[in-house]
Motif scaffolding. Structure first.
Motif, PDB file in Angstrom:
ATOM      1  N   VAL A  65       0.780  -1.140   0.129  1.00  0.00           N
ATOM      2  CA  VAL A  65      -0.027   0.067   0.009  1.00  0.00           C
ATOM      3  C   VAL A  65       0.971   1.340  -0.172  1.00  0.00           C
ATOM      4  CG1 VAL A  65      -1.918  -1.240   1.165  1.00  0.00           C
ATOM      5  CG2 VAL A  65      -0.233  -0.158   2.413  1.00  0.00           C
ATOM      6  N   TYR A  94      -4.102   3.645   7.490  1.00  0.00           N
ATOM      7  CA  TYR A  94      -4.555   2.853   6.306  1.00  0.00           C
ATOM      8  C   TYR A  94      -5.837   2.278   6.865  1.00  0.00           C
ATOM      9  CZ  TYR A  94      -4.766  -0.132   2.575  1.00  0.00           C
ATOM     10  OH  TYR A  94      -5.296  -1.019   1.491  1.00  0.00           O
ATOM     11  N   GLU A  95      -5.773   1.751   7.949  1.00  0.00           N
ATOM     12  CA  GLU A  95      -6.833   0.639   8.430  1.00  0.00           C
ATOM     13  C   GLU A  95      -8.049   1.431   8.596  1.00  0.00           C
ATOM     14  OE1 GLU A  95      -7.102  -3.479   9.478  1.00  0.00           O
ATOM     15  OE2 GLU A  95      -6.047  -2.265   8.010  1.00  0.00           O
ATOM     16  N   SER A 112      -9.893   1.583   5.236  1.00  0.00           N
ATOM     17  CA  SER A 112      -9.772   0.592   4.342  1.00  0.00           C
ATOM     18  C   SER A 112     -11.400  -0.414   4.527  1.00  0.00           C
ATOM     19  CB  SER A 112      -8.661  -0.544   4.606  1.00  0.00           C
ATOM     20  OG  SER A 112      -8.571  -1.878   3.982  1.00  0.00           O
ATOM     21  N   ASP A 113     -11.543  -0.926   3.564  1.00  0.00           N
ATOM     22  CA  ASP A 113     -13.001  -1.760   3.531  1.00  0.00           C
ATOM     23  C   ASP A 113     -12.457  -3.017   3.967  1.00  0.00           C
ATOM     24  OD1 ASP A 113     -11.983  -2.545   1.342  1.00  0.00           O
ATOM     25  OD2 ASP A 113     -13.524  -1.963   0.140  1.00  0.00           O
ATOM     26  N   GLN A 114     -11.250  -3.456   4.225  1.00  0.00           N
ATOM     27  CA  GLN A 114     -10.808  -5.090   4.507  1.00  0.00           C
ATOM     28  C   GLN A 114      -9.859  -4.871   5.775  1.00  0.00           C
ATOM     29  OE1 GLN A 114      -8.775  -6.821   1.239  1.00  0.00           O
ATOM     30  NE2 GLN A 114      -9.087  -8.788   2.031  1.00  0.00           N
ATOM     31  N   HIS A 145      -6.594  -5.767   8.067  1.00  0.00           N
ATOM     32  CA  HIS A 145      -5.231  -6.201   7.726  1.00  0.00           C
ATOM     33  C   HIS A 145      -4.426  -6.247   8.999  1.00  0.00           C
ATOM     34  CE1 HIS A 145      -6.409  -4.030   4.098  1.00  0.00           C
ATOM     35  NE2 HIS A 145      -5.506  -4.561   3.470  1.00  0.00           N
ATOM     36  N   ALA A 178      -3.471  -9.109   4.509  1.00  0.00           N
ATOM     37  CA  ALA A 178      -4.991  -9.281   4.369  1.00  0.00           C
ATOM     38  C   ALA A 178      -5.617 -10.179   4.789  1.00  0.00           C
ATOM     39  CB  ALA A 178      -5.223  -8.873   2.729  1.00  0.00           C
TER      40      ALA A 178
END
Length: 197
Positions: free
Chosen positions: A9, A23-24, A27-29, A31, A40
């Motif tokens: 990323v 970032y988290e 994020s829609d996922q 990690h 991921a």
């Protein structure tokens, strides 16, 4: 949850903790983070999810009168000693919840961690991940529940500070979790999964 290969990323191969947390947020996922790399988290099979739901339900009913509370895999756990940020299937916190800089996101003090094993994560959960979890000063029990067979491995820290393993492989057995004072029947943990042996 399954763990996939490291993701790149920001066009960078390594992230700082601060960059990961930022970032988290967007994020829609989910990690995991370890030593600058993020990994991921993939979805899980039906049996895995049923076991997690059953365990969470049982644990939510059981620790009455104790200041212990189960959290699902949306709760991120952080281990400052080795940099790991991770989302266990279930974590149990006793007493006051402590978080990184009081951020309400990154819990530091689980007493019990439960991972439901999937074929792709068994080795990691038993090996490297358990090694990282052992850096948590408050951790008393680490429990692995297989999602393919009737098999529960319970690692508990003894009075000498050493980890001991007990295994449970029959539906008529009960899984004790001494640190929160509960007994969970394996028959109820595996209910609805169609796993019989």
């Amino acid at each position: 949850m399954e763990v996939r290969e490291p993701a790149v990323v920001y066009g960078k191969k390594k992230l700082t903790v601060e960059e990961y947390l930022e970032y988290e947020k967007t994020s829609d996922q989910k990690h995991e983070y370890y030593q600058g790399e993020i990994f991921a988290m993939a979805g899980a099979k039906i049996a895995h999810n049923r076991i997690v739901v059953r365990l969470t339900g049982l644990l939510s009913q059981k620790p009455r009168g104790k200041s212990c509370e189960p959290f699902n895999s949306d709760q991120r756990i952080h281990i400052p000693q080795n940099t790991l940020f991770t989302y266990p299937d279930i974590s149990i916190i006793c007493g006051k919840v402590e978080t990184l800089e009081n951020d309400e996101f990154n819990v530091l003090n689980p007493a019990v961690i439960i991972e439901v094993l999937s074929p792709g994560t068994k080795g990691y959960d038993r090996g490297e991940k358990f090694k990282l979890y052992r850096d948590i000063p408050t951790l008393k029990e680490y429990i692995l529940v297989d999602s393919q067979f009737i098999s529960v491995e319970a690692f508990r820290i003894n009075v000498h500070g050493h980890w001991e393993l007990e295994e449970y492989k029959k539906l008529n057995e009960e899984l004790p979790i001494p640190s929160i004072g509960v007994l969970l029947p394996l028959e109820e943990i595996y209910e609805g999964t169609k796993i019989t042996s």
